[in-house]
Motif scaffolding. Structure first.
Motif, PDB file in Angstrom:
ATOM      1  N   THR A 221      56.237  29.233  48.754  1.00 35.22           N
ATOM      2  CA  THR A 221      55.582  28.123  48.056  1.00 35.22           C
ATOM      3  C   THR A 221      55.039  27.082  49.031  1.00 35.22           C
ATOM      4  OG1 THR A 221      57.687  26.938  47.812  1.00 35.22           O
ATOM      5  CG2 THR A 221      57.043  28.452  46.038  1.00 35.22           C
ATOM      6  N   THR A 222      55.706  26.932  50.157  1.00 36.51           N
ATOM      7  CA  THR A 222      55.269  25.932  51.145  1.00 36.51           C
ATOM      8  C   THR A 222      54.731  26.567  52.422  1.00 36.51           C
ATOM      9  OG1 THR A 222      57.502  25.781  52.085  1.00 36.51           O
ATOM     10  CG2 THR A 222      56.947  24.266  50.286  1.00 36.51           C
ATOM     11  N   ASN A 223      54.790  27.905  52.494  1.00 41.92           N
ATOM     12  CA  ASN A 223      54.362  28.625  53.703  1.00 41.92           C
ATOM     13  C   ASN A 223      55.058  28.090  54.948  1.00 41.92           C
ATOM     14  OD1 ASN A 223      52.533  30.379  52.390  1.00 41.92           O
ATOM     15  ND2 ASN A 223      50.985  28.754  52.350  1.00 41.92           N
ATOM     16  N   SER A 224      56.369  27.920  54.842  1.00 42.05           N
ATOM     17  CA  SER A 224      57.135  27.365  55.951  1.00 42.05           C
ATOM     18  C   SER A 224      58.478  28.079  56.064  1.00 42.05           C
ATOM     19  CB  SER A 224      57.355  25.860  55.753  1.00 42.05           C
ATOM     20  OG  SER A 224      58.097  25.627  54.572  1.00 42.05           O
ATOM     21  N   LEU A 225      59.107  27.916  57.215  1.00 46.16           N
ATOM     22  CA  LEU A 225      60.423  28.503  57.439  1.00 46.16           C
ATOM     23  C   LEU A 225      61.508  27.609  56.855  1.00 46.16           C
ATOM     24  CD1 LEU A 225      60.085  29.619  61.184  1.00 46.16           C
ATOM     25  CD2 LEU A 225      59.477  30.901  59.125  1.00 46.16           C
ATOM     26  N   VAL A 226      62.537  28.220  56.317  1.00 43.73           N
ATOM     27  CA  VAL A 226      63.682  27.481  55.786  1.00 43.73           C
ATOM     28  C   VAL A 226      64.705  27.369  56.923  1.00 43.73           C
ATOM     29  CG1 VAL A 226      65.470  27.382  54.022  1.00 43.73           C
ATOM     30  CG2 VAL A 226      63.243  28.422  53.494  1.00 43.73           C
TER      31      VAL A 226
ATOM     32  N   ARG B 165      53.354  33.894  61.952  1.00 38.72           N
ATOM     33  CA  ARG B 165      52.967  33.180  63.169  1.00 38.72           C
ATOM     34  C   ARG B 165      52.651  31.704  62.905  1.00 38.72           C
ATOM     35  NH1 ARG B 165      51.942  34.751  68.428  1.00 38.72           N
ATOM     36  NH2 ARG B 165      51.630  32.842  69.637  1.00 38.72           N
ATOM     37  N   THR B 166      51.876  31.407  61.873  1.00 36.16           N
ATOM     38  CA  THR B 166      51.505  30.018  61.602  1.00 36.16           C
ATOM     39  C   THR B 166      52.730  29.161  61.317  1.00 36.16           C
ATOM     40  OG1 THR B 166      49.363  30.729  60.718  1.00 36.16           O
ATOM     41  CG2 THR B 166      50.099  28.501  60.178  1.00 36.16           C
ATOM     42  N   ALA B 167      53.637  29.676  60.505  1.00 31.18           N
ATOM     43  CA  ALA B 167      54.851  28.925  60.170  1.00 31.18           C
ATOM     44  C   ALA B 167      55.742  28.748  61.393  1.00 31.18           C
ATOM     45  CB  ALA B 167      55.612  29.633  59.057  1.00 31.18           C
ATOM     46  N   MET B 168      55.795  29.747  62.244  1.00 28.14           N
ATOM     47  CA  MET B 168      56.617  29.653  63.452  1.00 28.14           C
ATOM     48  C   MET B 168      56.019  28.663  64.446  1.00 28.14           C
ATOM     49  SD  MET B 168      57.563  33.677  63.987  1.00 28.14           S
ATOM     50  CE  MET B 168      58.837  34.471  63.007  1.00 28.14           C
ATOM     51  N   ASP B 169      54.706  28.706  64.608  1.00 31.58           N
ATOM     52  CA  ASP B 169      54.048  27.739  65.498  1.00 31.58           C
ATOM     53  C   ASP B 169      54.294  26.312  65.040  1.00 31.58           C
ATOM     54  OD1 ASP B 169      53.077  29.626  67.218  1.00 31.58           O
ATOM     55  OD2 ASP B 169      51.043  29.633  66.420  1.00 31.58           O
ATOM     56  N   ALA B 170      54.373  26.119  63.715  1.00 27.65           N
ATOM     57  CA  ALA B 170      54.611  24.773  63.185  1.00 27.65           C
ATOM     58  C   ALA B 170      55.989  24.257  63.568  1.00 27.65           C
ATOM     59  CB  ALA B 170      54.455  24.778  61.661  1.00 27.65           C
ATOM     60  N   VAL B 171      56.911  25.165  63.876  1.00 25.07           N
ATOM     61  CA  VAL B 171      58.275  24.766  64.242  1.00 25.07           C
ATOM     62  C   VAL B 171      58.414  24.561  65.749  1.00 25.07           C
ATOM     63  CG1 VAL B 171      60.702  25.491  64.264  1.00 25.07           C
ATOM     64  CG2 VAL B 171      59.298  25.886  62.228  1.00 25.07           C
TER      65      VAL B 171
ATOM     66  N   GLY C 222      55.881  25.063  68.159  1.00 26.81           N
ATOM     67  CA  GLY C 222      54.672  24.710  68.892  1.00 26.81           C
ATOM     68  C   GLY C 222      53.890  25.945  69.315  1.00 26.81           C
ATOM     69  N   PRO C 223      52.580  25.809  69.488  1.00 23.32           N
ATOM     70  CA  PRO C 223      51.725  26.958  69.771  1.00 23.32           C
ATOM     71  C   PRO C 223      51.885  27.546  71.169  1.00 23.32           C
ATOM     72  CG  PRO C 223      50.458  24.914  69.862  1.00 23.32           C
ATOM     73  CD  PRO C 223      51.820  24.550  69.356  1.00 23.32           C
ATOM     74  N   ARG C 224      52.527  26.817  72.082  1.00 19.37           N
ATOM     75  CA  ARG C 224      52.666  27.335  73.446  1.00 19.37           C
ATOM     76  C   ARG C 224      53.945  28.143  73.638  1.00 19.37           C
ATOM     77  NH1 ARG C 224      55.961  24.900  77.165  1.00 19.37           N
ATOM     78  NH2 ARG C 224      57.025  22.958  76.583  1.00 19.37           N
ATOM     79  N   ALA C 225      54.708  28.355  72.589  1.00 17.80           N
ATOM     80  CA  ALA C 225      55.969  29.082  72.703  1.00 17.80           C
ATOM     81  C   ALA C 225      55.724  30.549  73.049  1.00 17.80           C
ATOM     82  CB  ALA C 225      56.761  28.973  71.400  1.00 17.80           C
ATOM     83  N   LYS C 226      56.685  31.137  73.735  1.00 15.60           N
ATOM     84  CA  LYS C 226      56.663  32.562  74.029  1.00 15.60           C
ATOM     85  C   LYS C 226      57.253  33.328  72.843  1.00 15.60           C
ATOM     86  CE  LYS C 226      55.267  32.399  78.418  1.00 15.60           C
ATOM     87  NZ  LYS C 226      54.103  33.124  78.972  1.00 15.60           N
ATOM     88  N   TYR C 227      56.624  34.450  72.506  1.00 19.33           N
ATOM     89  CA  TYR C 227      57.095  35.269  71.386  1.00 19.33           C
ATOM     90  C   TYR C 227      57.666  36.574  71.920  1.00 19.33           C
ATOM     91  CZ  TYR C 227      55.436  32.163  67.767  1.00 19.33           C
ATOM     92  OH  TYR C 227      55.283  31.078  66.935  1.00 19.33           O
ATOM     93  N   LEU C 228      58.922  36.842  71.525  1.00 17.50           N
ATOM     94  CA  LEU C 228      59.672  37.972  72.065  1.00 17.50           C
ATOM     95  C   LEU C 228      60.328  38.757  70.939  1.00 17.50           C
ATOM     96  CD1 LEU C 228      61.669  35.709  74.552  1.00 17.50           C
ATOM     97  CD2 LEU C 228      59.513  36.877  75.101  1.00 17.50           C
ATOM     98  N   THR C 229      60.548  40.034  71.174  1.00 16.33           N
ATOM     99  CA  THR C 229      61.318  40.851  70.234  1.00 16.33           C
ATOM    100  C   THR C 229      61.798  42.089  70.964  1.00 16.33           C
ATOM    101  OG1 THR C 229      61.345  41.824  68.012  1.00 16.33           O
ATOM    102  CG2 THR C 229      59.389  42.230  69.360  1.00 16.33           C
ATOM    103  N   ILE C 230      62.543  42.942  70.268  1.00 17.90           N
ATOM    104  CA  ILE C 230      63.042  44.182  70.854  1.00 17.90           C
ATOM    105  C   ILE C 230      63.012  45.284  69.804  1.00 17.90           C
ATOM    106  CG2 ILE C 230      65.447  43.587  70.323  1.00 17.90           C
ATOM    107  CD1 ILE C 230      66.246  45.105  72.899  1.00 17.90           C
TER     108      ILE C 230
END
Length: 425
Positions: A174-179, A202-208, A210-218
């Motif tokens: 409803t808010t397009n945001s992370l809880v 991605r958009t919701a994560m950047d809002a938390v 910031g856009p310069r964050a590194k994105y990682l996974t495994i």
């Protein structure tokens, strides 16, 4: 008429006597000492009564040739947790960690190792302090998440986690945001990192962060991933008295796949986790995976865990001691081998995830080929340091040092949150 007074400050007791005395009463030296003694006794009683342990602010390390200028040490923390204000599930072994001694212990191991091997860990770059780690099930992600949270703990980074301290962070459509948890502080500096199970938005994560964050996974190969998930969930108990319960399960899955086209979504967890559509043609799938590859800074592979961590160190401009680890949630019970027939079934069901894995397996080795430095030497050095830590914990697995190194990822995230509250609120 002025009066004698006693002022109490948060840094201690200060006794201020103002003249002239009232009503002709003249203080004597004995009266002054009585006041001091009585106040001292009251102060002791007050400290013992309060159910909070006060801590000092973070202090920089003393000058040392083996320590970088940006490094800092943590003070001695002895946390008294208020479950009513913070939430359930926060009591645990992490509440008793002596972070000052733990970090010093870890640094001493590294210094001894560097001295013995004549290593000098110097990178001319700025350590990254904003990142998102997207956890995936049964891929070694708990081990990675724990070491990332440990880095956040030692470097005073602000974590974003589930408000109820669950392992998963939800997305609000409803808010397009992370809880996530909120810090009700007027001087809140912003979030530094997330290291939880979470759907890629991605958009919701950047809002938390910031856009310069590194994105990682495994990730890991879909074949072994499916088998590990099968045994971890206990589904093998549904196929008693069979030599290979996973094979029996796959034969049923193959039948479902033939009659239900949407069934494959549940067998392509990577693509679903990263928001990639399943039921598209191969060309569109290739484009989507390539786009994801451009958005993610590093995808670690469980099959090449140490190699991936060396790349992580380089990507984040961290130190070798930042990536040492203790394996977590390792399934120790024997698992039936994967046969050719089983691979053929999974190859039909998990085409999207297999394509995604093949792509990131290729990019991992491309990063190794283009590594800035001597990758083989760095890998050998990391494994030697990792062995030093492992040997120490084999000798004394119940030590505070080893229990800290093997702390659950969710427990580590909670501890970071507690330190955040104390430091910024």
């Amino acid at each position: 008429m002025q009066r004698s007074s006693i002022e109490v400050h948060n840094k201690g007791w200060e006794f201020i006597y103002n003249r002239p005395p009232r009503c002709g009463w003249r203080p004597r030296l004995t009266h002054f000492w009585i006041i001091i003694i009585v106040s001292f006794v009251i102060g002791i009683l007050f400290v013992h009564k309060v159910d909070v342990t006060f801590t000092n602010a973070y202090t920089p390390r003393e000058s040392n040739n083996n320590v970088k200028d940006h490094e800092t040490i943590l003070p001695y923390f002895e946390v008294v947790i208020d479950n009513d204000s913070i939430g359930e599930g926060t009591e645990g072994p992490a509440a008793l960690w002596n972070l000052f001694e733990l970090e010093q212990d870890m640094l001493n191991v590294v210094r001894d190792f560097n001295t013995e091997n004549q290593h000098n860990d110097i990178d001319i770059c700025t350590p990254e302090d904003h990142f998102v780690f997207i956890k995936t099930g049964k891929t070694g992600s708990s081990t990675v998440s724990s070491l990332l949270a440990r880095y956040g703990l030692f470097n005073h980074l602000v974590v974003g986690i589930n408000p109820n301290f669950n392992a998963f962070i939800d997305f609000d459509d409803t808010t397009n945001s992370l809880v996530i948890n909120r810090y009700n502080c007027s001087n809140f500096p912003g979030y530094n990192f997330i290291a939880s199970h979470i759907q890629y938005h991605r958009t919701a994560m950047d809002a938390v962060v910031g856009p310069r964050a590194k994105y990682l996974t495994i990730i890991r190969h879909p074949y072994t991933h499916a088998r590990s998930s099968f045994y971890f969930s206990g589904k093998d108990k549904e196929f008693p008295n069979t030599a290979n319960p996973f094979y029996e399960f796959l034969k049923l899955a193959d039948a479902k796949h033939e009659t239900n086209s949407t069934y494959c979504e549940s067998k392509n967890g990577y693509c679903v986790r990263f928001g990639l559509p399943i039921n598209v043609n191969e060309n569109i799938r290739i484009v989507n995976i390539h786009r994801l590859g451009l958005e993610l800074n590093l995808v670690l592979l469980m099959e090449h865990f140490d190699e991936s961590l060396v790349l992580l160190k380089k990507e984040m401009c961290w130190k070798f001691e930042d990536i040492v680890y203790h394996p977590m949630k390792v399934h120790s019970e024997p698992q039936a081998p994967i046969t050719k027939e089983m691979e053929e079934i999974m190859a039909k069901i998990s085409v999207p995830d297999i394509m995604l894995y093949d792509y990131f397996n290729k990019t991992l080795w491309e990063k190794i080929s283009n590594y800035d430095g001597d990758f083989a030497a760095d890998l050998a050095r990391f494994r030697s340091l990792q062995k030093v830590y492992a040997n120490r914990c084999e000798r004394d697995p119940e030590s505070e040092f080893c229990r800290f190194l093997s702390a659950d990822a969710n427990e580590m995230n909670r501890r970071v949150y507690l330190e955040n509250r104390k430091e910024i609120c």
